[in-house]
Design a protein around this motif. Sequence first.
Motif, mmCIF file in Angstrom:
data_model
loop_
_atom_site.group_PDB
_atom_site.id
_atom_site.type_symbol
_atom_site.label_atom_id
_atom_site.label_comp_id
_atom_site.label_asym_id
_atom_site.label_seq_id
_atom_site.Cartn_x
_atom_site.Cartn_y
_atom_site.Cartn_z
ATOM 1 N N LEU A 408 0.822 -1.215 0.000
ATOM 2 C CA LEU A 408 0.000 0.000 0.000
ATOM 3 C C LEU A 408 0.849 1.255 0.000
ATOM 4 C CD1 LEU A 408 -2.873 -1.005 2.439
ATOM 5 C CD2 LEU A 408 -3.138 -0.290 0.054
ATOM 6 N N CYS A 409 2.039 1.178 0.568
ATOM 7 C CA CYS A 409 2.942 2.329 0.547
ATOM 8 C C CYS A 409 3.536 2.549 -0.839
ATOM 9 C CB CYS A 409 4.085 2.137 1.549
ATOM 10 S SG CYS A 409 3.587 2.171 3.277
ATOM 11 N N LEU A 410 3.519 1.513 -1.670
ATOM 12 C CA LEU A 410 4.278 1.553 -2.917
ATOM 13 C C LEU A 410 3.427 1.457 -4.176
ATOM 14 C CD1 LEU A 410 7.629 -0.235 -3.547
ATOM 15 C CD2 LEU A 410 5.718 -0.767 -5.057
ATOM 16 N N SER A 411 2.592 0.427 -4.294
ATOM 17 C CA SER A 411 2.016 0.116 -5.599
ATOM 18 C C SER A 411 1.014 1.148 -6.116
ATOM 19 C CB SER A 411 1.379 -1.277 -5.572
ATOM 20 O OG SER A 411 1.172 -1.739 -6.875
ATOM 21 N N PRO A 412 -0.028 1.542 -5.338
ATOM 22 C CA PRO A 412 -0.957 2.529 -5.898
ATOM 23 C C PRO A 412 -0.300 3.877 -6.130
ATOM 24 C CG PRO A 412 -1.456 2.107 -3.589
ATOM 25 C CD PRO A 412 -0.435 1.103 -4.001
ATOM 26 N N ILE A 413 0.682 4.214 -5.288
ATOM 27 C CA ILE A 413 1.405 5.467 -5.470
ATOM 28 C C ILE A 413 2.230 5.401 -6.750
ATOM 29 C CG2 ILE A 413 3.034 7.075 -4.406
ATOM 30 C CD1 ILE A 413 0.384 6.645 -2.881
ATOM 31 N N GLY A 414 2.769 4.211 -7.054
ATOM 32 C CA GLY A 414 3.577 4.053 -8.251
ATOM 33 C C GLY A 414 2.787 4.273 -9.528
ATOM 34 N N LEU A 415 1.575 3.726 -9.592
ATOM 35 C CA LEU A 415 0.736 3.917 -10.775
ATOM 36 C C LEU A 415 0.469 5.397 -11.009
ATOM 37 C CD1 LEU A 415 -1.896 1.069 -10.248
ATOM 38 C CD2 LEU A 415 -0.045 1.104 -11.928
ATOM 39 N N SER A 416 0.128 6.111 -9.952
ATOM 40 C CA SER A 416 -0.144 7.538 -10.065
ATOM 41 C C SER A 416 1.123 8.298 -10.428
ATOM 42 C CB SER A 416 -0.732 8.059 -8.745
ATOM 43 O OG SER A 416 -1.004 9.440 -8.827
ATOM 44 N N MET A 417 2.252 7.907 -9.844
ATOM 45 C CA MET A 417 3.526 8.578 -10.097
ATOM 46 C C MET A 417 3.882 8.569 -11.579
ATOM 47 S SD MET A 417 7.336 7.211 -9.155
ATOM 48 C CE MET A 417 7.118 5.933 -10.408
ATOM 49 N N VAL A 418 3.685 7.430 -12.226
ATOM 50 C CA VAL A 418 4.055 7.320 -13.636
ATOM 51 C C VAL A 418 3.249 8.298 -14.479
ATOM 52 C CG1 VAL A 418 4.030 5.789 -15.651
ATOM 53 C CG2 VAL A 418 4.841 4.942 -13.449
ATOM 54 N N THR A 419 1.962 8.423 -14.204
ATOM 55 C CA THR A 419 1.128 9.345 -14.998
ATOM 56 C C THR A 419 1.517 10.797 -14.767
ATOM 57 O OG1 THR A 419 -0.619 9.499 -13.317
ATOM 58 C CG2 THR A 419 -0.801 7.716 -14.921
ATOM 59 N N LYS A 420 2.221 11.081 -13.660
ATOM 60 C CA LYS A 420 2.676 12.445 -13.387
ATOM 61 C C LYS A 420 4.072 12.732 -13.930
ATOM 62 C CE LYS A 420 0.178 12.670 -8.954
ATOM 63 N NZ LYS A 420 0.354 12.747 -7.486
ATOM 64 N N LEU A 421 4.940 11.731 -13.934
ATOM 65 C CA LEU A 421 6.346 11.953 -14.265
ATOM 66 C C LEU A 421 6.703 11.589 -15.700
ATOM 67 C CD1 LEU A 421 8.163 10.651 -11.031
ATOM 68 C CD2 LEU A 421 7.584 13.005 -11.630
#
Length: 496
Positions: A408-421
Amino acid sequence: MTQAATESMPPEFPTTMGHPRPLWMLFMTEFWERFAFYGIRWALVLYIVAQFFGGDPTGEQPASRTYGAYLALVYASAIFGGYVADRVLGYQRSILVGAAVMAAGLFLIAFPEKHIFELGLATVIVGNGLFKPNISTMVGKLYGVSDERRDSGFTIFYMGINMGALIAPVITEYLAKAVFGSLDMPSYKVVFMASGVGMIISLFWFWFGRRGLNNIGRPPAGGESMKRVAYVLVGIVAGIPVMYLLLAVGAGFLQWVLSILFVALAVLLLVEGIREGRVQRDRVIAMLIIFVFNVLFWMFFEQAGSSFTFLADKIVNRQLGDFVFPTAWFQSVNSLAIIGLAPVLAYIWIRMGRMNPSIPRKFGLGLIFNGLAFALLMLALSDMVDASGKIPFWTLFMVYVIQSVGELCLSPIGLSMVTKLAPLRLVGFGMGGWFLSTGIGNNLSGIFAGHVSGETGMTTASALDGYTFGFWSLMGAGVLLFLIAPLINRLMHGVK
């Protein structure tokens, strides 16, 4: 107004519970796809050992390596699926074609013949490559880049993933053992066929619900012709034998192939970032650094379908009074924990306000929690083994729960991160990179699980040795990521 600017400003959708209404359609499409994917997860290594090695424990190592290679290719194929959606078919058509191909593959693996089984896995891999990265990208396209609901929307979408994953092992295990088979002779083909039915439901759910997306995910300009669909189908027919061969060559050679792909993808993203200017270049560099740590997380997290399955089957005392906890049900613990803990963790992030950890530090926490799960296994395998050579049920159960906090600390944040970066023109390609890094980790997970089982099958000693290595690797990487987080934050130029 440029095309890029138009794409960054999605239409105003009607809302349900504060989010664009199409989010809920994508939620259910992903729910059924994850039902299909996780429905077979508990059974694959057990089936390979039982069907192709006559139940001999020496089959554990090759089964784990096959499973790891399968997962790796499932995620690595996303790089091509993202490109096809970006440049050829559009996201909607890619999802529909991918879902149909996945369903066909799931029915193929129900045939108890090794070559057809592997051909079915290869078909699932190709279909998932078209489906998986693109439905995640579609979620991002429902929100503007600065929309504060974006992370929350991805968290809701992630709940759909885990609800499908929660019920799938329970239902497919019940069908395989209580309805069409027995505890001693499970009907594994029913597991695979039930998962195929779930994939068909996912296909039709998206088919009828896609009208609400307006123009989101439509074919790129000039790509409306059905000829492009035909070209992609030809590519699929050519790609399935390639995936079949990559499964056959072994995890070691596959690791070289995946590493070369990752380097090529990094170069392409960097070139696009440099073309767009210094800020975008730095954001791509930050994203690629996090991808490397993502590899390590999934290398150890994805023991669930391989070494943890053998651990549960052979070394965990699953007797709870008169009830024997099914091995398959351990696959649901992760999803149950995520569904229960996701709102809690989301509330904690909000309550922390300005103290909310940055993206790299959340990733560091993910690695550390994953490491703590392995610390519990080290303790159980060294100090809690009973006279029959088994460890308590609660230890493995809690391993899944602790790992879930890390996820939870990593995976959903990662999906969102890619769409931002990721560069705006290559968001689907960037999402493919995220899944490629996950795939590399999954292939390494199969190699690592093979080490845990050893040449003759898992023992308490071999498990303790392997999981001790996992603990130190994860804790070291988590601490390192915490230390370099300020540097990564500067490279992200204000992206939160």
